[in-house]
Design a protein around this motif. Structure first.
Motif, PDB file in Angstrom:
ATOM      1  N   ILE A 183       1.483  12.228 125.524  1.00  0.00           N
ATOM      2  CA  ILE A 183       2.873  12.446 125.946  1.00  0.00           C
ATOM      3  C   ILE A 183       3.395  11.197 126.664  1.00  0.00           C
ATOM      4  O   ILE A 183       4.514  10.744 126.418  1.00  0.00           O
ATOM      5  N   ASP A 184       2.560  10.609 127.531  1.00  0.00           N
ATOM      6  CA  ASP A 184       2.977   9.409 128.254  1.00  0.00           C
ATOM      7  C   ASP A 184       3.372   8.290 127.285  1.00  0.00           C
ATOM      8  O   ASP A 184       4.326   7.561 127.516  1.00  0.00           O
ATOM      9  N   GLN A 243       9.267   9.567 124.164  1.00  0.00           N
ATOM     10  CA  GLN A 243      10.592   9.366 123.553  1.00  0.00           C
ATOM     11  C   GLN A 243      10.673   9.920 122.126  1.00  0.00           C
ATOM     12  O   GLN A 243      11.752  10.273 121.662  1.00  0.00           O
ATOM     13  N   ASP A 244       9.508   9.995 121.451  1.00  0.00           N
ATOM     14  CA  ASP A 244       9.513  10.486 120.075  1.00  0.00           C
ATOM     15  C   ASP A 244       9.360  12.006 119.986  1.00  0.00           C
ATOM     16  O   ASP A 244       9.781  12.614 119.002  1.00  0.00           O
ATOM     17  N   LYS A 283      11.240  20.104 126.394  1.00  0.00           N
ATOM     18  CA  LYS A 283      10.465  20.708 125.310  1.00  0.00           C
ATOM     19  C   LYS A 283       9.731  19.639 124.515  1.00  0.00           C
ATOM     20  O   LYS A 283      10.260  18.552 124.293  1.00  0.00           O
ATOM     21  N   ILE A 284       8.519  19.983 124.073  1.00  0.00           N
ATOM     22  CA  ILE A 284       7.724  19.052 123.273  1.00  0.00           C
ATOM     23  C   ILE A 284       7.677  19.581 121.841  1.00  0.00           C
ATOM     24  O   ILE A 284       7.405  20.761 121.624  1.00  0.00           O
ATOM     25  N   LYS A 333       5.720  17.520 115.434  1.00  0.00           N
ATOM     26  CA  LYS A 333       6.058  16.096 115.338  1.00  0.00           C
ATOM     27  C   LYS A 333       4.996  15.258 116.045  1.00  0.00           C
ATOM     28  O   LYS A 333       4.596  14.200 115.552  1.00  0.00           O
ATOM     29  N   LEU A 334       4.535  15.746 117.201  1.00  0.00           N
ATOM     30  CA  LEU A 334       3.503  15.028 117.951  1.00  0.00           C
ATOM     31  C   LEU A 334       2.233  14.876 117.099  1.00  0.00           C
ATOM     32  O   LEU A 334       1.673  13.786 116.990  1.00  0.00           O
TER      33      LEU A 334
END
Ligand SMILES: [Zn+2]
Length: 167
Positions: free
Chosen positions: A105-106, A110-111, A117-118, A122-123
């Motif tokens: 996440i760090d 931005q993506d 929300k995450i 996509k991650l």
């Protein structure tokens, strides 16, 4: 040709070796994504959909996945465990067990973050693209250490030392 069947046959050896295998299922590190603890669980039998699995395989995969998510959750920096199955690259049914680390996440906020929300899908997709490497690069201390830790903790949980394969 099937990558999973090749792993089961010992023709392809994932980084750190097989973590767990019995007559029904196999657990190993993801073959080419350099994120320690990103594991894959599959049935030994070549079937292509969840619906083709026997109940015994479903039970085995379910219980092992529960044990593995508990083990990975205790690792430093792991905030969440993702579970997913796509079957787009390898047809042999398999489930992705993906530890979402704080550092991911760090690095990629931005993506993947929209407000607070995450976007988990996509991650995972970004990680599979950005951390994809060729075979030998996967054999690094970070991957080997995590694979060894998972194997040891699983061995303790299961109490089935003879069924856990060594690297
Ligand atoms: Zn297969």
């Amino acid at each position: 040709m099937c990558l999973t069947c090749d792993i089961i046959a010992g023709k392809v050896v994932p980084a750190g070796g097989i973590i767990y295998q019995d007559d029904w299922i196999i657990l190993h590190h993801c073959i080419d994504i350099n994120i320690a603890g990103y594991l894959i669980v599959s049935p030994v039998r070549h079937v292509e959909t969840y619906g083709d699995l026997h109940e015994a395989e479903i039970r085995k995969i379910g219980v092992l996945t529960k044990d593995i998510t508990a083990i990975l959750s205790e690792f430093n920096g792991v905030e969440k465990i993702y579970l997913a199955s796509f079957g787009e690259e390898t047809a042999h049914f398999h489930a992705h067990i993906f530890p979402r680390y704080k550092w991911i996440i760090d690095h990629h906020a931005q993506d993947v973050c929209l407000g607070n929300k995450i976007d988990g899908a996509k991650l995972l997709s970004i990680c599979r693209e950005k951390y994809k490497v060729e075979g030998q690069i996967m054999e690094n201390d970070g991957i080997r250490d995590v694979v060894a830790k998972v194997r040891n903790r699983l061995r303790k949980k299961l109490g089935l030392q003879d069924k856990i394969l060594q690297a």
